[in-house]
Write a protein that holds these residues in place. Structure first.
Motif, PDB file in Angstrom:
ATOM      1  N   ALA A  68      -7.157  62.015 121.189  1.00 15.12           N
ATOM      2  CA  ALA A  68      -8.050  61.383 120.844  1.00 15.12           C
ATOM      3  C   ALA A  68      -9.086  61.143 122.436  1.00 15.12           C
ATOM      4  CB  ALA A  68      -7.094  59.492 120.373  1.00 15.12           C
ATOM      5  N   GLY A  69      -8.242  60.766 123.184  1.00 15.49           N
ATOM      6  CA  GLY A  69      -9.311  60.672 124.135  1.00 15.49           C
ATOM      7  C   GLY A  69     -10.063  62.245 124.308  1.00 15.49           C
ATOM      8  N   LEU A  70      -9.900  63.153 124.443  1.00 15.23           N
ATOM      9  CA  LEU A  70     -11.098  64.207 123.978  1.00 15.23           C
ATOM     10  C   LEU A  70     -11.334  64.762 123.191  1.00 15.23           C
ATOM     11  CD1 LEU A  70      -8.423  67.700 124.541  1.00 15.23           C
ATOM     12  CD2 LEU A  70      -9.968  66.522 126.350  1.00 15.23           C
ATOM     13  N   SER A  71     -11.343  63.685 121.837  1.00 14.44           N
ATOM     14  CA  SER A  71     -12.331  63.638 120.981  1.00 14.44           C
ATOM     15  C   SER A  71     -13.542  62.102 121.070  1.00 14.44           C
ATOM     16  CB  SER A  71     -11.515  63.013 119.737  1.00 14.44           C
ATOM     17  OG  SER A  71     -11.029  65.186 119.036  1.00 14.44           O
ATOM     18  N   LEU A  72     -12.880  61.238 122.110  1.00 16.57           N
ATOM     19  CA  LEU A  72     -13.603  59.978 122.085  1.00 16.57           C
ATOM     20  C   LEU A  72     -14.982  59.984 122.614  1.00 16.57           C
ATOM     21  CD1 LEU A  72     -13.545  57.134 121.015  1.00 16.57           C
ATOM     22  CD2 LEU A  72     -11.388  56.530 123.455  1.00 16.57           C
ATOM     23  N   ASN A  73     -16.024  59.814 122.441  1.00 15.38           N
ATOM     24  CA  ASN A  73     -17.619  59.572 122.485  1.00 15.38           C
ATOM     25  C   ASN A  73     -17.832  57.804 123.094  1.00 15.38           C
ATOM     26  OD1 ASN A  73     -20.484  59.345 123.874  1.00 15.38           O
ATOM     27  ND2 ASN A  73     -20.662  61.123 122.331  1.00 15.38           N
ATOM     28  N   VAL A  74     -17.357  58.470 124.913  1.00 13.08           N
ATOM     29  CA  VAL A  74     -17.742  57.501 125.824  1.00 13.08           C
ATOM     30  C   VAL A  74     -18.370  56.281 125.439  1.00 13.08           C
ATOM     31  CG1 VAL A  74     -17.610  56.486 128.092  1.00 13.08           C
ATOM     32  CG2 VAL A  74     -15.962  58.309 127.736  1.00 13.08           C
ATOM     33  N   ALA A  75     -19.933  57.236 125.148  1.00 14.30           N
ATOM     34  CA  ALA A  75     -21.137  56.065 124.986  1.00 14.30           C
ATOM     35  C   ALA A  75     -20.799  55.105 123.640  1.00 14.30           C
ATOM     36  CB  ALA A  75     -22.249  57.270 125.056  1.00 14.30           C
ATOM     37  N   ASP A  76     -20.490  55.714 123.320  1.00 16.24           N
ATOM     38  CA  ASP A  76     -20.155  55.025 121.570  1.00 16.24           C
ATOM     39  C   ASP A  76     -19.182  53.866 122.006  1.00 16.24           C
ATOM     40  OD1 ASP A  76     -21.550  56.920 120.361  1.00 16.24           O
ATOM     41  OD2 ASP A  76     -20.111  58.249 119.204  1.00 16.24           O
ATOM     42  N   LEU A  77     -17.594  54.369 122.356  1.00 18.65           N
ATOM     43  CA  LEU A  77     -17.584  53.283 123.076  1.00 18.65           C
ATOM     44  C   LEU A  77     -17.850  52.158 123.323  1.00 18.65           C
ATOM     45  CD1 LEU A  77     -14.128  52.756 122.178  1.00 18.65           C
ATOM     46  CD2 LEU A  77     -13.787  53.880 124.869  1.00 18.65           C
ATOM     47  N   LYS A  78     -18.547  52.083 124.149  1.00 21.29           N
ATOM     48  CA  LYS A  78     -19.356  51.022 125.830  1.00 21.29           C
ATOM     49  C   LYS A  78     -20.729  50.935 124.484  1.00 21.29           C
ATOM     50  CE  LYS A  78     -20.154  53.643 130.108  1.00 21.29           C
ATOM     51  NZ  LYS A  78     -20.972  54.454 130.804  1.00 21.29           N
ATOM     52  N   LYS A  79     -20.933  51.484 122.945  1.00 18.75           N
ATOM     53  CA  LYS A  79     -21.730  50.458 121.798  1.00 18.75           C
ATOM     54  C   LYS A  79     -20.831  49.559 121.275  1.00 18.75           C
ATOM     55  CE  LYS A  79     -23.558  54.129 120.179  1.00 18.75           C
ATOM     56  NZ  LYS A  79     -24.422  55.292 119.533  1.00 18.75           N
ATOM     57  N   VAL A  80     -19.659  49.639 121.450  1.00 15.29           N
ATOM     58  CA  VAL A  80     -18.800  48.913 120.510  1.00 15.29           C
ATOM     59  C   VAL A  80     -18.571  47.668 121.485  1.00 15.29           C
ATOM     60  CG1 VAL A  80     -16.610  48.505 119.803  1.00 15.29           C
ATOM     61  CG2 VAL A  80     -17.531  51.582 119.340  1.00 15.29           C
ATOM     62  N   GLY A  81     -18.192  47.816 122.029  1.00 15.39           N
ATOM     63  CA  GLY A  81     -18.335  46.255 123.482  1.00 15.39           C
ATOM     64  C   GLY A  81     -16.546  45.493 122.037  1.00 15.39           C
ATOM     65  N   ARG A  82     -18.039  44.189 122.229  1.00 17.64           N
ATOM     66  CA  ARG A  82     -17.362  42.857 122.081  1.00 17.64           C
ATOM     67  C   ARG A  82     -16.355  43.358 120.759  1.00 17.64           C
ATOM     68  NH1 ARG A  82     -17.363  39.908 118.261  1.00 17.64           N
ATOM     69  NH2 ARG A  82     -20.174  40.364 117.020  1.00 17.64           N
ATOM     70  N   PRO A  83     -16.359  43.743 119.808  1.00 11.98           N
ATOM     71  CA  PRO A  83     -15.942  43.920 118.589  1.00 11.98           C
ATOM     72  C   PRO A  83     -14.727  44.711 119.080  1.00 11.98           C
ATOM     73  CG  PRO A  83     -17.808  44.560 117.567  1.00 11.98           C
ATOM     74  CD  PRO A  83     -18.059  43.920 119.328  1.00 11.98           C
ATOM     75  N   ALA A  84     -14.179  45.730 119.687  1.00 12.43           N
ATOM     76  CA  ALA A  84     -13.736  45.979 120.137  1.00 12.43           C
ATOM     77  C   ALA A  84     -12.519  45.770 121.148  1.00 12.43           C
ATOM     78  CB  ALA A  84     -13.719  47.452 121.377  1.00 12.43           C
ATOM     79  N   ILE A  85     -12.309  44.377 121.750  1.00 12.05           N
ATOM     80  CA  ILE A  85     -12.242  43.778 122.800  1.00 12.05           C
ATOM     81  C   ILE A  85     -11.331  42.941 121.453  1.00 12.05           C
ATOM     82  CG2 ILE A  85     -11.974  42.325 124.049  1.00 12.05           C
ATOM     83  CD1 ILE A  85     -14.285  43.816 126.081  1.00 12.05           C
ATOM     84  N   MET A  86     -12.391  42.590 120.953  1.00  9.31           N
ATOM     85  CA  MET A  86     -11.508  41.010 119.490  1.00  9.31           C
ATOM     86  C   MET A  86     -10.078  41.921 119.039  1.00  9.31           C
ATOM     87  SD  MET A  86     -14.794  39.174 118.733  1.00  9.31           S
ATOM     88  CE  MET A  86     -13.597  37.752 117.897  1.00  9.31           C
ATOM     89  N   MET A  87     -10.487  42.885 118.010  1.00 14.06           N
ATOM     90  CA  MET A  87      -9.926  43.794 117.777  1.00 14.06           C
ATOM     91  C   MET A  87      -8.221  43.974 118.111  1.00 14.06           C
ATOM     92  SD  MET A  87     -11.263  44.699 114.453  1.00 14.06           S
ATOM     93  CE  MET A  87     -10.821  46.292 114.110  1.00 14.06           C
ATOM     94  N   SER A  88      -8.186  44.141 119.187  1.00 16.71           N
ATOM     95  CA  SER A  88      -6.884  44.664 119.924  1.00 16.71           C
ATOM     96  C   SER A  88      -6.402  42.914 120.287  1.00 16.71           C
ATOM     97  CB  SER A  88      -7.275  44.551 121.586  1.00 16.71           C
ATOM     98  OG  SER A  88      -7.726  43.132 121.761  1.00 16.71           O
TER      99      SER A  88
END
Length: 398
Positions: A68-88
């Protein structure tokens, strides 16, 4: 043990193949294989392999998290931001809240016992969710709005949050007071896990690139061994520091893989991703068959229809929590529905901690295990089936 491994691979793969042919997710065949071969039905698996079942399941999770980490685009992850934190944390809190609100009446338990049940069921299963998000990222479904990255990040952090709450509620049931430090451990565990993974990733990628510059390139197979060994070490650090400071080993593993993907040449990370994809073919069977083997089917009969009703009510609360997290995002109604479906499955965490209250002698122990078993049998196939058969209809392809 050799015979048990043969049964796990051959019967598990055969059952997965049959399920795929009749239009069901492969995971269902593997879970059923584990239940049937396990100690509570046919008892065909050696005690030695059941004794190391937790470690084998953890190894399988490590492999898919590196993938998963090798497939994850960090730039895309930065765009997610607040919703990802709330989903956790928000969907899990809604599900725990549902149990605390309704379980004392429906299941005749105390408020603390209801909180324990909610905490056991509150975690989404990374074993079910992560491989499907990796597949979406590789095929381009939902990636234009970073939906797989959003779900992947939220699901990875969700387990840390829920397990800390579970430990706190169990301590309260044993007569100890809730400690503020237990709740402070949640962000500490996340931050230290990410930092540890980043440092490890920088070291590993430096070694790979240094060898390449000196003309002594490390073979891909050796790179896999080095990265897996480092991941095992990161998981060990979590155990070593237990009781001193909380560190999320799983987050460290995924962070390490992200850094390797960013710092190494593109062909290196791509080749590693392919290698780990092949490893996952074997790890997947071991993981889900052994999760099934941990399920004591006898307890499902004791839980009854009220427990099933409570599970579905809690899932509705959980879904509301997911939808609240997505307010203000550019996702349309179909994409939001897919996020709700992706947050349904439970398996790994429930199999791991569902029996803890019983082993501690808590009065609610048998009921907790019964509902944990039911939640696996209901939500793992439901979530897997929902994700597998809806992503082409609900997500756009980039």
């Amino acid at each position: 043990m050799i015979t048990s491994l043969a049964l796990i691979f051959l019967v598990g793969l055969s059952a997965a193949f049959i399920c795929k042919k009749i239009g069901l997710p492969r995971i269902i065949g593997m879970l059923i294989t584990g239940i049937v071969l396990g100690p509570f039905v046919l008892d065909l698996l050696a005690p030695e392999i059941l004794g190391i079942s937790a470690e084998l399941r953890r190894i399988a999770l490590i492999i898919i998290l590196i993938k998963a980490g090798l497939s994850l685009n960090v730039a895309d992850l930065k765009k997610v931001g607040r919703p990802a934190i709330m989903m956790s944390f928000l969907p899990a809190l809604f599900e725990i809240g549902a149990f605390m609100l309704l379980a004392p009446t429906l299941l005749k338990v105390s408020l603390t016992e209801a909180a324990i049940i909610g905490a056991v069921l509150g975690a989404v299963s990374p074993a079910v969710v992560v491989p499907r998000m990796v597949q979406l990222m590789e095929t381009g479904y939902g990636t234009d709005k970073s939906i797989p990255q959003l779900i992947l990040a939220g699901a990875s952090l969700d387990d840390v949050f829920v397990i800390v709450l579970f430990s706190t509620f169990v301590g309260m049931a044993q007569g100890t007071k809730a400690n503020v430090m237990d709740f402070l451990n949640i962000p500490v565990s996340i931050i230290l896990g990410v930092l540890l993974g980043v440092v490890a990733g920088l070291i590993v990628s430096f070694v790979f690139e240094l060898a390449h510059k000196k003309g002594d390139s490390i073979r891909q197979s050796l790179k896999v061994i080095i990265s897996v060994g480092t991941a095992f070490l990161l998981m060990a650090v979590e155990t070593w520091l237990e009781g001193v400071v909380s560190v999320s080993g799983l987050l460290a593993v995924m962070s390490m893989a992200c850094v390797i993907q960013m710092r190494c040449r593109k062909e290196v990370s791509a080749d590693l991703s392919v290698k780990y994809g092949r490893l996952w073919l074997a790890a997947e069977v071991i993981l889900f068959v052994l999760v099934g083997a941990a399920v004591d089917i006898r307890y499902t009969l004791e839980a009854g229809a009220i427990a099933v009703l409570m599970i579905f009510i809690a899932l509705i609360f959980r879904s509301v929590g997911v939808l609240l997290c997505l307010i203000g995002t550019p996702l349309n109604s179909k994409e939001r529905l897919y996020c709700v479906i992706a947050y349904l499955p439970k398996a790994t965490v429930q199999a791991a901690i569902g029996s803890v209250p019983l082993s501690l002698g808590l009065p609610c122990g048998k009921l907790v295990l019964s509902i944990a078993v039911l939640s696996i049998l209901i939500t793992a196939p439901l979530g897997a089936f929902g994700m597998d058969f809806s992503y082409k209809k609900l997500l756009s392809r980039e």
